[in-house]
Design a protein around this motif. Structure first.
Motif, PDB file in Angstrom:
ATOM      1  N   SER A  43      -5.116 -19.155  42.962  1.00 21.04           N
ATOM      2  CA  SER A  43      -5.192 -20.455  42.299  1.00 21.04           C
ATOM      3  C   SER A  43      -6.636 -20.921  42.176  1.00 21.04           C
ATOM      4  CB  SER A  43      -4.366 -21.483  43.080  1.00 21.04           C
ATOM      5  OG  SER A  43      -4.458 -22.764  42.495  1.00 21.04           O
ATOM      6  N   GLY A  44      -7.427 -20.708  43.230  1.00 25.05           N
ATOM      7  CA  GLY A  44      -8.840 -21.073  43.170  1.00 25.05           C
ATOM      8  C   GLY A  44      -9.600 -20.275  42.127  1.00 25.05           C
ATOM      9  N   ILE A  45      -9.287 -18.984  42.032  1.00 24.81           N
ATOM     10  CA  ILE A  45      -9.920 -18.130  41.020  1.00 24.81           C
ATOM     11  C   ILE A  45      -9.563 -18.616  39.620  1.00 24.81           C
ATOM     12  CG2 ILE A  45      -9.933 -15.814  40.000  1.00 24.81           C
ATOM     13  CD1 ILE A  45      -9.492 -14.709  42.841  1.00 24.81           C
ATOM     14  N   ALA A  46      -8.256 -18.826  39.394  1.00 18.35           N
ATOM     15  CA  ALA A  46      -7.777 -19.218  38.064  1.00 18.35           C
ATOM     16  C   ALA A  46      -8.383 -20.549  37.620  1.00 18.35           C
ATOM     17  CB  ALA A  46      -6.253 -19.289  38.062  1.00 18.35           C
ATOM     18  N   SER A  47      -8.432 -21.516  38.530  1.00 16.04           N
ATOM     19  CA  SER A  47      -8.970 -22.837  38.175  1.00 16.04           C
ATOM     20  C   SER A  47     -10.440 -22.744  37.802  1.00 16.04           C
ATOM     21  CB  SER A  47      -8.788 -23.808  39.345  1.00 16.04           C
ATOM     22  OG  SER A  47      -7.421 -24.029  39.609  1.00 16.04           O
ATOM     23  N   ALA A  48     -11.214 -22.014  38.607  1.00 14.86           N
ATOM     24  CA  ALA A  48     -12.647 -21.904  38.335  1.00 14.86           C
ATOM     25  C   ALA A  48     -12.921 -21.157  37.038  1.00 14.86           C
ATOM     26  CB  ALA A  48     -13.339 -21.208  39.507  1.00 14.86           C
ATOM     27  N   LEU A  49     -12.156 -20.099  36.767  1.00 17.27           N
ATOM     28  CA  LEU A  49     -12.356 -19.342  35.532  1.00 17.27           C
ATOM     29  C   LEU A  49     -11.917 -20.129  34.305  1.00 17.27           C
ATOM     30  CD1 LEU A  49     -11.250 -15.738  36.595  1.00 17.27           C
ATOM     31  CD2 LEU A  49     -13.580 -16.579  36.237  1.00 17.27           C
ATOM     32  N   MET A  50     -10.823 -20.879  34.459  1.00 16.07           N
ATOM     33  CA  MET A  50     -10.326 -21.664  33.336  1.00 16.07           C
ATOM     34  C   MET A  50     -11.353 -22.704  32.898  1.00 16.07           C
ATOM     35  SD  MET A  50      -6.740 -23.783  33.075  1.00 16.07           S
ATOM     36  CE  MET A  50      -5.858 -22.323  33.623  1.00 16.07           C
ATOM     37  N   ARG A  51     -12.026 -23.292  33.881  1.00 17.63           N
ATOM     38  CA  ARG A  51     -13.046 -24.293  33.549  1.00 17.63           C
ATOM     39  C   ARG A  51     -14.183 -23.686  32.736  1.00 17.63           C
ATOM     40  NH1 ARG A  51     -12.052 -25.987  38.998  1.00 17.63           N
ATOM     41  NH2 ARG A  51     -13.898 -24.844  39.737  1.00 17.63           N
ATOM     42  N   ARG A  52     -14.368 -22.364  32.867  1.00  9.79           N
ATOM     43  CA  ARG A  52     -15.435 -21.698  32.127  1.00  9.79           C
ATOM     44  C   ARG A  52     -14.905 -20.955  30.911  1.00  9.79           C
ATOM     45  NH1 ARG A  52     -19.740 -20.762  35.733  1.00  9.79           N
ATOM     46  NH2 ARG A  52     -20.808 -19.695  34.040  1.00  9.79           N
ATOM     47  N   PRO A  66      -8.980 -21.067  51.762  1.00 10.24           N
ATOM     48  CA  PRO A  66      -8.619 -20.027  50.781  1.00 10.24           C
ATOM     49  C   PRO A  66      -8.842 -20.452  49.327  1.00 10.24           C
ATOM     50  CG  PRO A  66      -6.659 -20.955  51.828  1.00 10.24           C
ATOM     51  CD  PRO A  66      -7.834 -21.448  52.603  1.00 10.24           C
ATOM     52  N   LEU A  67      -8.599 -21.727  49.011  1.00 18.03           N
ATOM     53  CA  LEU A  67      -8.845 -22.185  47.636  1.00 18.03           C
ATOM     54  C   LEU A  67     -10.322 -22.038  47.299  1.00 18.03           C
ATOM     55  CD1 LEU A  67      -7.089 -23.493  45.335  1.00 18.03           C
ATOM     56  CD2 LEU A  67      -8.098 -25.678  46.035  1.00 18.03           C
ATOM     57  N   GLY A  68     -11.174 -22.425  48.239  1.00 14.60           N
ATOM     58  CA  GLY A  68     -12.616 -22.291  48.050  1.00 14.60           C
ATOM     59  C   GLY A  68     -13.058 -20.841  47.959  1.00 14.60           C
ATOM     60  N   GLN A  69     -12.350 -19.938  48.678  1.00 12.99           N
ATOM     61  CA  GLN A  69     -12.674 -18.517  48.580  1.00 12.99           C
ATOM     62  C   GLN A  69     -12.487 -18.034  47.146  1.00 12.99           C
ATOM     63  OE1 GLN A  69     -10.900 -15.816  51.376  1.00 12.99           O
ATOM     64  NE2 GLN A  69     -11.131 -17.202  53.118  1.00 12.99           N
ATOM     65  N   GLY A  70     -11.387 -18.452  46.524  1.00  6.62           N
ATOM     66  CA  GLY A  70     -11.133 -18.060  45.144  1.00  6.62           C
ATOM     67  C   GLY A  70     -12.170 -18.614  44.189  1.00  6.62           C
ATOM     68  N   GLU A  71     -12.534 -19.872  44.387  1.00  2.00           N
ATOM     69  CA  GLU A  71     -13.538 -20.494  43.513  1.00  2.00           C
ATOM     70  C   GLU A  71     -14.889 -19.803  43.659  1.00  2.00           C
ATOM     71  OE1 GLU A  71     -13.303 -24.494  44.859  1.00  2.00           O
ATOM     72  OE2 GLU A  71     -11.703 -25.043  43.465  1.00  2.00           O
ATOM     73  N   ARG A  72     -15.227 -19.470  44.893  1.00  2.00           N
ATOM     74  CA  ARG A  72     -16.515 -18.808  45.122  1.00  2.00           C
ATOM     75  C   ARG A  72     -16.530 -17.414  44.511  1.00  2.00           C
ATOM     76  NH1 ARG A  72     -19.727 -18.378  50.908  1.00  2.00           N
ATOM     77  NH2 ARG A  72     -21.305 -16.859  50.249  1.00  2.00           N
ATOM     78  N   ALA A  73     -15.403 -16.700  44.596  1.00  2.00           N
ATOM     79  CA  ALA A  73     -15.326 -15.370  43.990  1.00  2.00           C
ATOM     80  C   ALA A  73     -15.476 -15.459  42.476  1.00  2.00           C
ATOM     81  CB  ALA A  73     -14.003 -14.708  44.350  1.00  2.00           C
ATOM     82  N   ALA A  74     -14.842 -16.469  41.868  1.00  2.00           N
ATOM     83  CA  ALA A  74     -14.959 -16.652  40.417  1.00  2.00           C
ATOM     84  C   ALA A  74     -16.404 -16.955  40.030  1.00  2.00           C
ATOM     85  CB  ALA A  74     -14.035 -17.781  39.957  1.00  2.00           C
ATOM     86  N   ASP A  75     -17.061 -17.827  40.793  1.00  2.00           N
ATOM     87  CA  ASP A  75     -18.466 -18.141  40.509  1.00  2.00           C
ATOM     88  C   ASP A  75     -19.333 -16.894  40.630  1.00  2.00           C
ATOM     89  OD1 ASP A  75     -17.834 -20.796  40.103  1.00  2.00           O
ATOM     90  OD2 ASP A  75     -18.418 -21.436  42.122  1.00  2.00           O
TER      91      ASP A  75
END
Length: 339
Positions: A79-88, A294-303
């Motif tokens: 979910s963290g990955i998807a949210s961060a990628l969607m924003r971009r 874990p949500l932050g882990q996904g966001e950081r991986a996307a970044d």
């Protein structure tokens, strides 16, 4: 359909500026981007994925390798990955890697070679030397969560240190008879996270001069139901019972809470319980935990994957290992051992 030229005229900028503003590639001032966004929204303009791909050579799609889709931790990271990628403006394609060797080989031999993704994020999957080499041949940036994965940029949590922190919290409260709910061998795969957490638990005990008692260890399957059954075993054995339980996941810790209450034990007066993860149900159960965000882990991986894509041809990728944060969150399931 609305064209990019119409958006440029409405915003009073060049088509190149519109392209950079909507793609996220290249420098655009905040004022110009705001004009472009407003014009595109008012005209109902949406970037054509196929046109963008042809122009940039990119699909604006990231492949995500995940071992389980039905487990809370993995779905939260996803979910963290998807949210961060969607924003971009990026999509994701999921590849669920089962234990079947043939299916796993198909992912690397066939699916990833179709050139439908710009990069790959692997969640808690240990990639073999051949698999890593195959990804290298595709010239795709890869970010691994839960490494180390040699030859790849990895984001890792020190699971030994996490377990030491959780166990140390119980020791600081005066507990000496501490039980551990870990994992059965079939769940101790890839990076052997359950084993590392058990090692951290045992190291903390050793540092405190407390011998490890095999009778105070019970394996489970990282689910609430598994934790419930394991706690029933630990608390129902004849002889002295533990005064505290350290579970290798929050879900198993929640199961232990339910089991202890069913057996008539008060938490934390009679039994302290601590877990690991930062589960969304932790607040509801007032569970003391070591949150690994874990949500932050996904966001950081996307970044990280987008940063590697933006590097483009600036040079060979620099494979780094980044430590992911964790924090002890003390709530209502742990207390000082009565003297």
């Amino acid at each position: 359909m609305v064209s990019i030229d119409e958006v440029a005229r409405a915003a009073g900028v060049s088509t190149a500026t519109v392209s950079r503003a909507l793609s996220g590639r290249g420098h655009v001032s905040a004022a110009a981007k705001a004009k472009v966004d407003t014009a595109a929204k008012s005209l109902g303009y949406v970037v054509s994925a196929s046109a963008s791909s042809l122009a940039s050579g990119r699909t604006r799609n990231i492949g995500v390798l995940v071992p389980f889709l039905d487990r809370w931790f993995f779905s939260t990271v996803l979910s963290g990955i998807a949210s961060a990628l969607m924003r971009r403006g990026y999509d994701i394609t999921l590849y669920s890697l089962s234990a079947d060797r043939g299916e796993r080989r198909d992912v690397f031999d066939t699916f990833l070679r179709r050139q439908r993704v710009d990069g790959v994020i692997a969640i808690s999957i240990e990639l073999g030397e051949e698999e890593t080499s195959q990804l290298g041949e595709l010239d795709l940036p890869v970010i691994a969560i839960g490494g180390p994965n040699p030859g790849l940029t990895t984001l890792t949590v020190d699971d030994v240190a996490v377990a030491r922190l959780a166990t140390g919290h119980l020791l600081a409260l005066g507990h000496r008879e501490i039980a551990h709910i870990g994992a059965s061998p079939e769940f101790d795969v890839d990076f052997h996270i359950p084993t590392q957490r058990r090692q951290g638990f045992e190291q903390a005990l050793a540092d405190a001069g407390i011998p490890v008692k095999p009778s105070l260890y019970e394996p489970a399957d990282f689910t609430i139901e598994g934790g419930f059954r394991a706690a029933k075993q630990l608390l129902g054995k004849p002889g002295g019972r533990p005064t505290a339980i350290f579970a290798a996941s929050d879900e198993m810790a929640i199961g232990a809470l339910l089991a202890s209450r069913e057996l008539g034990y008060r938490v934390p007066e009679d039994l302290s319980v601590v877990g690991i993860d930062g589960h969304e149900l932790g607040e509801f159960f007032r569970l003391t935990t070591v949150d690994q965000f874990p949500l932050g882990q996904g966001e950081r991986a996307a970044d990280a994957i987008l940063a590697e894509l933006e590097r483009g041809d600036a040079g060979s990728p620099v494979h780094q290992r980044g430590e992911l944060p964790y924090e002890l969150i003390v709530r209502g399931t742990t207390a000082r051992l009565p003297s």
